[in-house]
Design a protein around this motif. Sequence first.
Motif, PDB file in Angstrom:
ATOM      1  N   GLY A   1      -3.891   1.293 -33.584  1.00  0.00           N
ATOM      2  CA  GLY A   1      -2.549   1.188 -33.020  1.00  0.00           C
ATOM      3  C   GLY A   1      -2.403   1.787 -31.634  1.00  0.00           C
ATOM      4  O   GLY A   1      -1.337   1.652 -31.015  1.00  0.00           O
ATOM      5  N   SER A   2      -3.432   2.449 -31.121  1.00  0.00           N
ATOM      6  CA  SER A   2      -3.351   3.029 -29.777  1.00  0.00           C
ATOM      7  C   SER A   2      -3.567   1.947 -28.719  1.00  0.00           C
ATOM      8  O   SER A   2      -4.114   0.877 -28.994  1.00  0.00           O
ATOM      9  N   VAL A   3      -3.151   2.241 -27.510  1.00  0.00           N
ATOM     10  CA  VAL A   3      -3.238   1.293 -26.405  1.00  0.00           C
ATOM     11  C   VAL A   3      -4.466   1.614 -25.564  1.00  0.00           C
ATOM     12  O   VAL A   3      -4.700   2.765 -25.189  1.00  0.00           O
ATOM     13  N   ASP A   4      -5.264   0.593 -25.295  1.00  0.00           N
ATOM     14  CA  ASP A   4      -6.420   0.738 -24.414  1.00  0.00           C
ATOM     15  C   ASP A   4      -5.998   0.299 -23.017  1.00  0.00           C
ATOM     16  O   ASP A   4      -5.961  -0.896 -22.706  1.00  0.00           O
ATOM     17  N   LEU A   5      -5.669   1.248 -22.154  1.00  0.00           N
ATOM     18  CA  LEU A   5      -5.172   0.925 -20.822  1.00  0.00           C
ATOM     19  C   LEU A   5      -6.240   0.317 -19.928  1.00  0.00           C
ATOM     20  O   LEU A   5      -5.925  -0.207 -18.860  1.00  0.00           O
ATOM     21  N   THR A   6      -7.508   0.356 -20.350  1.00  0.00           N
ATOM     22  CA  THR A   6      -8.554  -0.295 -19.566  1.00  0.00           C
ATOM     23  C   THR A   6      -8.742  -1.759 -19.946  1.00  0.00           C
ATOM     24  O   THR A   6      -9.447  -2.483 -19.245  1.00  0.00           O
ATOM     25  N   ALA A   7      -8.131  -2.201 -21.050  1.00  0.00           N
ATOM     26  CA  ALA A   7      -8.291  -3.593 -21.508  1.00  0.00           C
ATOM     27  C   ALA A   7      -7.331  -4.492 -20.739  1.00  0.00           C
ATOM     28  O   ALA A   7      -6.401  -5.075 -21.293  1.00  0.00           O
ATOM     29  N   SER A   8      -7.564  -4.583 -19.441  1.00  0.00           N
ATOM     30  CA  SER A   8      -6.651  -5.258 -18.528  1.00  0.00           C
ATOM     31  C   SER A   8      -7.055  -6.707 -18.291  1.00  0.00           C
ATOM     32  O   SER A   8      -8.240  -7.028 -18.236  1.00  0.00           O
ATOM     33  N   ILE A   9      -6.062  -7.565 -18.110  1.00  0.00           N
ATOM     34  CA  ILE A   9      -6.311  -8.906 -17.598  1.00  0.00           C
ATOM     35  C   ILE A   9      -6.606  -8.836 -16.095  1.00  0.00           C
ATOM     36  O   ILE A   9      -7.384  -9.612 -15.560  1.00  0.00           O
ATOM     37  N   ALA A  10      -5.939  -7.888 -15.409  1.00  0.00           N
ATOM     38  CA  ALA A  10      -6.145  -7.638 -13.973  1.00  0.00           C
ATOM     39  C   ALA A  10      -5.987  -8.909 -13.151  1.00  0.00           C
ATOM     40  O   ALA A  10      -6.723  -9.144 -12.200  1.00  0.00           O
ATOM     41  N   GLY A  11      -4.984  -9.723 -13.489  1.00  0.00           N
ATOM     42  CA  GLY A  11      -4.863 -11.037 -12.872  1.00  0.00           C
ATOM     43  C   GLY A  11      -3.598 -11.299 -12.085  1.00  0.00           C
ATOM     44  O   GLY A  11      -3.310 -12.463 -11.787  1.00  0.00           O
ATOM     45  N   THR A  12      -2.823 -10.264 -11.726  1.00  0.00           N
ATOM     46  CA  THR A  12      -1.538 -10.512 -11.084  1.00  0.00           C
ATOM     47  C   THR A  12      -1.569 -10.314  -9.570  1.00  0.00           C
ATOM     48  O   THR A  12      -1.095 -11.145  -8.815  1.00  0.00           O
ATOM     49  N   HIS A  13      -2.121  -9.209  -9.105  1.00  0.00           N
ATOM     50  CA  HIS A  13      -2.027  -8.866  -7.692  1.00  0.00           C
ATOM     51  C   HIS A  13      -3.303  -8.143  -7.276  1.00  0.00           C
ATOM     52  O   HIS A  13      -4.085  -7.671  -8.127  1.00  0.00           O
ATOM     53  N   VAL A  14      -3.492  -8.026  -5.970  1.00  0.00           N
ATOM     54  CA  VAL A  14      -4.583  -7.218  -5.420  1.00  0.00           C
ATOM     55  C   VAL A  14      -4.058  -6.581  -4.136  1.00  0.00           C
ATOM     56  O   VAL A  14      -3.476  -7.258  -3.287  1.00  0.00           O
ATOM     57  N   ILE A  15      -4.245  -5.261  -4.023  1.00  0.00           N
ATOM     58  CA  ILE A  15      -3.739  -4.526  -2.864  1.00  0.00           C
ATOM     59  C   ILE A  15      -4.817  -3.588  -2.353  1.00  0.00           C
ATOM     60  O   ILE A  15      -5.825  -3.345  -3.032  1.00  0.00           O
TER      61      ILE A  15
ATOM     62  N   ARG B   1      -8.907   2.058  -0.985  1.00  0.00           N
ATOM     63  CA  ARG B   1      -9.282   1.488  -2.279  1.00  0.00           C
ATOM     64  C   ARG B   1      -8.646   0.118  -2.447  1.00  0.00           C
ATOM     65  O   ARG B   1      -7.466  -0.080  -2.133  1.00  0.00           O
ATOM     66  N   ILE B   2      -9.406  -0.823  -2.980  1.00  0.00           N
ATOM     67  CA  ILE B   2      -8.904  -2.155  -3.302  1.00  0.00           C
ATOM     68  C   ILE B   2      -8.674  -2.198  -4.803  1.00  0.00           C
ATOM     69  O   ILE B   2      -9.595  -1.938  -5.591  1.00  0.00           O
ATOM     70  N   LEU B   3      -7.442  -2.502  -5.210  1.00  0.00           N
ATOM     71  CA  LEU B   3      -7.047  -2.432  -6.612  1.00  0.00           C
ATOM     72  C   LEU B   3      -6.543  -3.787  -7.098  1.00  0.00           C
ATOM     73  O   LEU B   3      -5.643  -4.384  -6.490  1.00  0.00           O
ATOM     74  N   ALA B   4      -7.129  -4.278  -8.199  1.00  0.00           N
ATOM     75  CA  ALA B   4      -6.627  -5.456  -8.901  1.00  0.00           C
ATOM     76  C   ALA B   4      -5.667  -4.977  -9.981  1.00  0.00           C
ATOM     77  O   ALA B   4      -5.995  -4.068 -10.749  1.00  0.00           O
ATOM     78  N   LEU B   5      -4.497  -5.601 -10.052  1.00  0.00           N
ATOM     79  CA  LEU B   5      -3.396  -5.055 -10.832  1.00  0.00           C
ATOM     80  C   LEU B   5      -2.890  -6.014 -11.897  1.00  0.00           C
ATOM     81  O   LEU B   5      -2.846  -7.231 -11.698  1.00  0.00           O
ATOM     82  N   GLN B   6      -2.498  -5.420 -13.012  1.00  0.00           N
ATOM     83  CA  GLN B   6      -1.819  -6.110 -14.115  1.00  0.00           C
ATOM     84  C   GLN B   6      -0.925  -5.068 -14.764  1.00  0.00           C
ATOM     85  O   GLN B   6      -1.381  -3.994 -15.128  1.00  0.00           O
ATOM     86  N   GLU B   7       0.347  -5.344 -14.936  1.00  0.00           N
ATOM     87  CA  GLU B   7       1.312  -4.281 -15.214  1.00  0.00           C
ATOM     88  C   GLU B   7       1.200  -3.615 -16.581  1.00  0.00           C
ATOM     89  O   GLU B   7       1.831  -2.588 -16.805  1.00  0.00           O
ATOM     90  N   ALA B   8       0.424  -4.154 -17.505  1.00  0.00           N
ATOM     91  CA  ALA B   8       0.296  -3.542 -18.828  1.00  0.00           C
ATOM     92  C   ALA B   8      -0.861  -2.547 -18.902  1.00  0.00           C
ATOM     93  O   ALA B   8      -1.115  -1.998 -19.974  1.00  0.00           O
ATOM     94  N   ASN B   9      -1.542  -2.305 -17.771  1.00  0.00           N
ATOM     95  CA  ASN B   9      -2.801  -1.568 -17.828  1.00  0.00           C
ATOM     96  C   ASN B   9      -2.999  -0.703 -16.590  1.00  0.00           C
ATOM     97  O   ASN B   9      -2.194  -0.712 -15.664  1.00  0.00           O
ATOM     98  N   LEU B  10      -4.130  -0.005 -16.584  1.00  0.00           N
ATOM     99  CA  LEU B  10      -4.569   0.689 -15.386  1.00  0.00           C
ATOM    100  C   LEU B  10      -5.049  -0.315 -14.345  1.00  0.00           C
ATOM    101  O   LEU B  10      -5.500  -1.411 -14.691  1.00  0.00           O
TER     102      LEU B  10
END
Length: 453
Positions: free
Chosen positions: A97-111, A116-125
């Motif tokens: 039941g815990s959340v794995d913040l590394t299990a990201s889709i990482a498919g929304t944005h990149v900044i 540092r260049i970061l790929a972002l998805q709002e449910a995760n790190l």
Amino acid sequence: MSDTPRQAPYLTGHFTPVPDELTARDLTVRGTIPPELSGRYFRNGHNPKPGDVPTHWFRGAGMLHGIRVDGGRAEWYRNRWVRTPALDGAPLIRDDGSVDLTASIAGTHVIEHAGRILALQEANLPFEMTPDLDTIGAYDFRGRLTTAMTAHPKEDPATGELHFFGYAAIPPYLTYYVADAKGELTRSQIVPGAGPTLMHDFGLTPRYTVWLDLPVVFDPAERSGIPYRWSDTHRPRIGVLPRGGGVEPMWFEVDAGAMIHVTNAYEDARGRVVVEGPRYDRSSWESSWKWWSGAPGHPAVPAIGSMRHRWILDPASGTVREEPLDSLVTEFATINEALIGAAHRYTYTVAFPGAGLERYALVKYDARTGERQMADAGPGRMYGEPFFVPAAGGVAEDDGYLLTLVSDLARDSSELLVLDAKDITAAPMAAVELPRRVPAGIHGSWIPDTATT
């Protein structure tokens, strides 16, 4: 979900995924790339691996597409999946039941921020990437980021600080963060009064942060894979929080409507907070959601009825005024980012077929004159989100270039266009021919060489 790739709209047409990664060098350029453009244009989007049919557009694996330009040349194109645990099937929710913040889709944005260049998805790190689009790994600001991170952080043009947040379906619903110009996390604050809403974006002004507590809320009965649904019982509000902290936001009740992306927020001469962005009513939200989730009866395009809108919030009187700004269906609006938090004159956005428009178009709005320029994409073509890059020595707000990726179904190809931001109806200054059709995606960034060296 039983949809096949042919039935899911986000796996067809302009959005058809590519099956592999490639690198191509010395790309063909038509026209002339402005000499000051030295850097990388990166664009993120959802691209499921072959055979994978996600239950929602937003659940497709993240893939970055990049074009490197320098000295008037387009040196390379490459595309890479963001290599996260989710790419190999790791679930967001573990068996306990815990959340794995590394299990990201990482498919929304990149900044890029602080090198540092970061790929972002709002449910995760966020996931850190190299300038060549190799995955480094999950990034948590040296252990100080303990929640998910929004895909829409905002960099303060005056201070270089990165402002962002994490939202959740259970308390605390909203946590606000600030990282300084060097990338060190300096602030973490729970924002009181927020609800379990889908808060994709926010606003930033010199004195306030602006929070959207609108009527798309957590609902475990939603079976599309994104557990949020329109609620007629949730009071729609916009919160204005002083950036100094220590107090609750002032909440303004507004008409029922949803907004995914904030075009900009700023303070006017009377101290009122002005918020602008494409607004959905219930009908347009639920129609668009059908496309995003591949539900029966979905429309032909991903955005239905989202129209430019303005909210004017007065902290002194506690009053709010709303006004529609246009009748075109628009999304992915951007501005000159040097104007984040300040009154902007120009907005650049994608217009979708509908409301009398037959094809995709790129639109430039002038807030001072009320005029708009419109560039028709052409048959079978679709513009991506425009990104403004200032010209060297520019003085006016629109002295610069718009970068946009165009998908062309008839030619099964794509190109990166460089447009003169002063006149988007003119012929492109340059077109970089890409070695493949790039699927229509979400958000991107221009990362100058000076930012990563």
